[in-house]
Design an enzyme around this catalytic site. Structure first.
Site, PDB file in Angstrom:
ATOM      1  CG  HIS A  65      83.393  43.137 -11.972  1.00  0.00           C
ATOM      2  ND1 HIS A  65      82.622  42.822 -10.884  1.00  0.00           N
ATOM      3  CD2 HIS A  65      84.114  44.221 -11.609  1.00  0.00           C
ATOM      4  CE1 HIS A  65      82.838  43.693  -9.911  1.00  0.00           C
ATOM      5  NE2 HIS A  65      83.748  44.562 -10.330  1.00  0.00           N
ATOM      6  CE  LYS A  79      70.276  35.636 -15.241  1.00  0.00           C
ATOM      7  NZ  LYS A  79      71.297  35.592 -14.214  1.00  0.00           N
ATOM      8  NE  ARG A  80      71.758  45.431 -19.789  1.00  0.00           N
ATOM      9  CZ  ARG A  80      72.533  46.484 -20.008  1.00  0.00           C
ATOM     10  NH1 ARG A  80      72.905  47.271 -19.006  1.00  0.00           N
ATOM     11  NH2 ARG A  80      72.932  46.781 -21.219  1.00  0.00           N
ATOM     12  CE  LYS A 119      74.253  38.997 -17.814  1.00  0.00           C
ATOM     13  NZ  LYS A 119      74.699  38.659 -16.444  1.00  0.00           N
ATOM     14  CB  THR A 126      74.862  39.673  -7.213  1.00  0.00           C
ATOM     15  OG1 THR A 126      74.511  40.513  -8.321  1.00  0.00           O
ATOM     16  CG2 THR A 126      76.349  39.791  -6.951  1.00  0.00           C
ATOM     17  CE  LYS A 153      70.938  41.324  -5.681  1.00  0.00           C
ATOM     18  NZ  LYS A 153      71.060  42.117  -6.916  1.00  0.00           N
TER      19      LYS A 153
HETATM   20  C1  26Q Z   1      82.663  49.208 -20.737  1.00  0.00           C
HETATM   21  C2  26Q Z   1      83.141  50.045 -21.733  1.00  0.00           C
HETATM   22  C3  26Q Z   1      82.298  50.971 -22.337  1.00  0.00           C
HETATM   23  C4  26Q Z   1      80.979  51.036 -21.943  1.00  0.00           C
HETATM   24  C5  26Q Z   1      80.500  50.201 -20.952  1.00  0.00           C
HETATM   25  C6  26Q Z   1      81.346  49.294 -20.351  1.00  0.00           C
HETATM   26  C7  26Q Z   1      80.841  48.372 -19.311  1.00  0.00           C
HETATM   27  C8  26Q Z   1      79.845  48.768 -18.437  1.00  0.00           C
HETATM   28  C9  26Q Z   1      79.366  47.898 -17.490  1.00  0.00           C
HETATM   29  C10 26Q Z   1      81.353  47.090 -19.182  1.00  0.00           C
HETATM   30  C11 26Q Z   1      80.852  46.218 -18.213  1.00  0.00           C
HETATM   31  C12 26Q Z   1      79.849  46.625 -17.351  1.00  0.00           C
HETATM   32  C13 26Q Z   1      79.267  45.748 -16.342  1.00  0.00           C
HETATM   33  C14 26Q Z   1      79.678  44.539 -16.075  1.00  0.00           C
HETATM   34  C15 26Q Z   1      79.026  43.720 -15.064  1.00  0.00           C
HETATM   35  O1  26Q Z   1      77.975  44.069 -14.536  1.00  0.00           O
HETATM   36  N1  26Q Z   1      79.605  42.560 -14.705  1.00  0.00           N
HETATM   37  C16 26Q Z   1      79.002  41.693 -13.701  1.00  0.00           C
HETATM   38  O2  26Q Z   1      79.576  42.012 -12.446  1.00  0.00           O
HETATM   39  C17 26Q Z   1      78.907  41.331 -11.401  1.00  0.00           C
HETATM   40  C18 26Q Z   1      79.490  41.807 -10.087  1.00  0.00           C
HETATM   41  O3  26Q Z   1      80.767  41.264  -9.894  1.00  0.00           O
HETATM   42  C19 26Q Z   1      79.040  39.833 -11.572  1.00  0.00           C
HETATM   43  O4  26Q Z   1      78.271  39.207 -10.577  1.00  0.00           O
HETATM   44  C20 26Q Z   1      78.551  39.408 -12.949  1.00  0.00           C
HETATM   45  O5  26Q Z   1      78.833  38.030 -13.144  1.00  0.00           O
HETATM   46  C21 26Q Z   1      79.240  40.239 -14.024  1.00  0.00           C
HETATM   47  O6  26Q Z   1      78.704  39.939 -15.302  1.00  0.00           O
END
Ligand code: 26Q
Length: 802
Positions: free
Chosen positions: A360, A539-540, A545, A647, A651
């Protein structure tokens, strides 16, 4: 095949449902109706609906067992499911009956639905994708289990302090009973940590020196029209020994409870997505905890039906949602080799044949790496196995330049790639970039392993549930049955030429906007003009972003409206929503800035009719469901090459918002489908961004060339948004002026110009509506049903059961 819907299950009349609710108020909540609280009513309705889900759930389980079908196991650290009640009512077709039954019992249906807390067991896109996939796998009759962690506290709750800074407090969704889940004490596993490894000839014995119990909690996930249901199995951590009685008897009350507290820590809280906060021991333990429990559960289920472990890949497809469950590879190898006596190389091949890995992100700093020392300390046997996997790979590819263990770190991306039979990206552009950048070398060694599966979203929640008015228009226009065949939305297209259809489409958007206007007034005390353009970025918070690009344009626009109040400005409400990781200083500064820009701009009476900025706190799934149907403009403005897919963008399009965006992630595919003339494109391409960064002073040059950007930056630096304090935002401004890795400055003028094209388009309301309706009609391809069919065909090799 279990396709028939039996009469006992669905449908149900309002009277039957009313009786079922009353029964639960009495026997489950222990109340009579006169004393039932809102909570009692919500729980009784939940249990009444849950009862209807049980039969299809059993039926699906039995059918899978009888057919000895292959099953999918979707391993994810996050499931951002939001509220479940409305969705379950929708999928069981009981919306009208439930509304009538609840009203008849003296409660307001929408208030009852709103009483359910959001299950916020995820950060953002990755977690929400997992939730949409659960819905689609159940709708398609794909036998599947979601596996994750039953966090006691989901993503933190966000509020804003009086100075506009983000304040985080613990989220508490489990304070009230979780009505959907079934506790399964019989499905428990001991999960060990640390200790030592004794190698005796060919096999190794790992003796952990610490262990916790993983206990299963199951939630049924019902698909569209109740034809199929799967299970979301979340693991909660519990101590092996709950209580140290000896310590208690000595009067050490705190010490007596210590082991319990320590064990429960593992499933206590969801880690916020924060790249600056990597390498935490507890996170590694969480990852191993849920992955190991899941893999053992999978092997137990397989062994109950089959003897020959070599057949595992024909019955089991395990999908790793990013690298977070990457320890699945080594753990499966360990169980097969150390505990079941399979030869090591065969164990590696067998595990690989079961595993898929979804990437991702391309950002190197976001790819997980664990210090070798920590890995050895927490998972000594797994560290040995990883090294042997690395050696095997080296032997098979003597010229290879990459390895899993490097510079004292274990690279989880490389481990996942090497242990998976398919690696997928999440949009067309992203998958190409995966091949050309992060995994270029591995792609050469394993051609064909990387595939693309463009993300999607569930139309049940994101159209039918979130936008009932639009859904009614769709059904009126193209008939029933589009909810599980979303590409049928193209049938709307001929109707768009008719004035009557466009008027209805526009009226629906206007009504949704009025609802949102009332909510903003109620929640924030801000009154906005419902006829203005609702321009939304939710979004986050992340520098890539580029919420700061949006707020810089907002400042420039404000200045220009003041300078030229009679200009052809489209009245706008700029809406922001989103959280920043608690440790991500720059993202939190951007939040702080937006709140203060909002404060200043909203108090300017001279521009108030043309520009308002609103930023409601604590953005979550429920807020998204409220905002998206009421949006006119969708902001998808990431630095090209950085947003893997997005995503939210899908929407918005589906709900009839136009996109202003860069050529990034799935924006590329959205633009292809809706047509370039129905999309506001701006900014550099991914290649151009990389090239531009080679010019060391690219930001300074862009600022110099853009009087608007200069003025906006200077205004921030002047203290105009910080009560005269010039230093408040100097880190943020300085970062843009000097480094500006995410090319905010270099893209600013292009973004400004695109926004003015948006203004022009807004000036012709009927044509805007036509473009918006085209967005709805042409984006049915973004159903997660289509995505899941892709995974089933290309990766999992599974046929649907219905
Ligand atoms: C990793 C290590 C330690 C703590 C937290 C994390 C962590 C947690 C969540 C790293 C990444 C995430 C989330 C990533 C994420 O949401 N990525 C998004 O995934 C979507 C679904 O594929 C994409 O549409 C987005 O582009 C992408 O940013």
């Amino acid at each position: 095949m279990p396709t028939k819907i039996s009469k006992e299950t669905l449908p149900m009349t309002a009277t039957e449902l009313r009786d079922a609710i009353l029964k639960h108020i009495e026997y489950s909540q222990g109340k009579d109706l006169v004393h039932a609280s809102l909570y009692d009513m919500r729980m009784a309705l939940t249990l009444a609906i849950r009862d209807r889900v049980i039969e299809p759930w059993f039926r699906a389980t039995r059918a899978t067992y009888a057919a000895q079908s292959k099953r999918v196991y979707y391993l994810s650290m996050e499931f951002l499911i939001g509220r479940l009640l409305e969705d379950a009512i929708l999928n069981t077709g009981l919306t009208e009956a439930a509304r009538e039954a609840v009203a008849g019992l003296g409660f307001d249906f929408d208030t009852v639905l709103a009483d359910e807390p959001d299950a916020a067991l995820g950060n953002g896109g990755l977690g929400r994708l997992a939730a949409c996939f659960l819905d689609s796998m159940s709708t398609l009759g794909c036998p599947a289990y979601g596996y994750g962690i039953r966090y006691e506290h989901g993503l933190f709750r966000q509020s804003f302090g009086p100075d506009g800074r983000q304040v985080e407090t613990a989220e508490d969704w489990l304070r009230q009973k979780h009505g959907w889940e079934f506790e399964r004490p019989e499905a428990s596993f001991n999960i060990g940590f640390g200790g030592s490894v004794a190698e005796t000839g060919r096999s190794a014995v790992w003796t952990p020196d610490d262990a916790v119990i993983a206990k299963a909690y199951d939630t049924p996930i019902i698909g569209w029209q109740g034809k199929w249901a799967n299970t979301l199995r979340l693991w909660g951590a519990e101590p092996l020994t709950a209580f140290d009685l000896a310590a208690f008897n000595k009067g050490d009350f705190a010490g007596a409870a210590a082991p319990e507290a320590l064990a429960r820590t593992i499933s206590r809280v969801l880690y916020p997505d924060d790249t600056t906060d990597q390498g935490k021991e507890l996170r590694l333990k969480q990852e191993f905890f849920f992955t190991a429990a899941s893999i053992r559960d999978i092997l137990r289920r397989f062994s109950a039906e089959h003897n020959d472990l070599a057949a595992l890949p024909s019955k089991v497809a395990i999908q790793m949602n990013d690298t977070h469950p990457a320890i699945a590879g080594p753990e499966l190898v360990r169980l097969l080799a150390d505990e079941r006596g399979m030869a090591f190389e065969q164990a590696v091949d067998t595990a690989r044949a079961c595993l898929g890995y979804t990437n991702h992100t391309l950002m190197p700093e976001a790819l997980e790496r664990w210090p070798e020392k920590l890995m050895t300390q927490v998972l000594p046997r797994h560290m040995q196995i990883i090294e042997r996997i690395d050696e095997l790979h080296a032997k098979a590819h003597p010229k290879r330049k990459v390895s899993i263990v490097e510079g004292g770190e274990v690279k989880m991306g490389e481990l996942s790639f090497i242990m998976a039979n398919k690696v997928n990206g999440v949009s067309a552009l992203h998958s190409e970039l995966v091949k050309d950048t992060v995994f270029a070398e591995l792609n050469k060694l394993h051609p064909g392993r990387i595939v693309n599966e463009t993300n999607g979203v569930t139309p049940r929640r994101w159209v039918k549930g979130a936008n009932p008015r639009l859904s009614a228009l769709i059904t009126d226009t193209i008939g029933e049955g589009w909810e599980d065949n979303l590409e049928r939305l193209v049938e709307l297209e001929p109707a768009i030429a008719e004035q009557g259809f466009r008027d209805r489409f526009a009226a629906i958007k206007a009504e949704n906007k009025r609802d949102l206007t009332a909510w903003i007034e109620r929640e924030m005390g801000i009154s906005v003009n419902p006829d203005a353009m609702f321009d939304v970025q939710i979004k986050r918070f992340h520098e890539y972003k580029r919420q700061h690009l949006n707020i810089l344009e907002t400042i420039a626009l404000w200045q220009e409206i003041r300078a030229n109040p009679k200009g052809n400005w489209a009245p706008r409400v700029k809406i922001f929503g989103g959280k920043a990781a608690p440790g991500y200083v720059m993202a939190k500064e951007i939040i702080h800035l937006i709140n203060n820009v909002a404060r200043v701009i909203n108090s300017d009476k001279s521009t108030r009719d043309l520009l308002t900025v609103v930023y409601p706190a604590n953005y979550n799934v429920t807020m998204a469901e409220r905002l998206i149907p009421a949006s006119d403009l969708s902001e998808q403005i990431s630095t090209a090459g950085k947003e893997a897919s997005g995503t939210g963008n899908m929407k918005f399009s589906l709900n009839g918002a136009l996109t202003i965006g860069t050529l990034d992630g799935a924006n590329v595919e959205i633009r292809e489908l809706v047509g370039a003339e129905n999309f506001f494109l701006f900014g550099m391409t991914a290649d151009e961004v990389v090239k531009r960064r080679e010019t060391p002073d690219h930001a300074a040059r862009a600022i110099k060339a853009s009087p608007r950007l200069s003025a906006a930056l200077e205004m921030i630096e002047s203290g105009a948004f910080s009560n005269g304090d010039k230093t408040t935002y100097s880190d943020l401004a300085q970062n843009l002026r000097s480094h500006d890795y995410f090319t905010v400055c270099a893209d600013f003028d292009s973004y400004w110009d695109a926004q003015r094209r948006v203004d022009q388009a807004w000036a012709d309301p009927d044509n805007w509506t036509r473009m918006a309706a085209i967005n709805t009609a042409r984006t049915g391809w973004f159903s997660s049903d289509r995505t899941i069919k892709g995974y089933m065909a290309d990766i999992w090799k599974i046929d649907p059961m219905i």
